[in-house]
Motif scaffolding. Sequence first.
Motif, short mmCIF file in Angstrom:
data_model
loop_
_atom_site.label_atom_id
_atom_site.label_comp_id
_atom_site.label_asym_id
_atom_site.label_seq_id
_atom_site.Cartn_x
_atom_site.Cartn_y
_atom_site.Cartn_z
N ASP A 116 62.70 65.89 119.62
CA ASP A 116 62.19 67.24 119.83
C ASP A 116 63.15 68.30 119.31
O ASP A 116 63.22 69.41 119.83
N HIS A 153 61.72 66.74 127.93
CA HIS A 153 60.96 66.81 126.68
C HIS A 153 59.86 65.77 126.73
O HIS A 153 60.02 64.70 127.32
N SER A 173 55.00 67.46 119.56
CA SER A 173 55.84 67.83 120.69
C SER A 173 55.01 68.63 121.67
O SER A 173 54.54 69.73 121.35
#
Length: 186
Positions: A116, A153, A173
Amino acid sequence: MARPRLVALSVVCLLTAGGAAAQGLFGAPPANAPAESAAPANPPAALPPAESAPAPPVQPGSPTAMVKPFYEHAGLELDPAQRSHFVDPAKSVLDKSDALRKSGQGECLDPNMALDNAEYEKAEIDNSLKTIEAVKGDEAKVVVAFVAAGNPHRLEWKFKKVDGDWKIMDLLSVTGEWALSQYQCE
């Protein structure tokens, strides 16, 4: 033997019921989700909490097995030697990024997309990494959750089966709100 099947069935049900509505790996429920206030009438007393259940082994050739190396070797997704693991639209973006880099005009993609684009310590990733896989016909996704620099994340790897092998067709993401397929490397 029933316990791993029940856990696997629960995971599949969570994915098909909306994915993001599940706690933990999938984040908080949406604001309009009903609160769980009452325990079931006949709770299965012998089942441990989901956190303590052992993860099922990763099957060779599975989408999850395809994702693991990208967390063992940061930046692997940008290695042209890995391109055979990708199909369009991701492959086209990666090929254009390679061409841009070779031309000397700069970089298009961040060097650690699988993480990410976050600053990280490998030990922190290794200790927090969680994956969950859902397969539906010739398409699959693997949701990956981890902590980097103290921040959670979540990414989603999308797959397509091509000639009997799983290929990565996109990387999204959830945390950073970007998708590999949306990059314009020209």
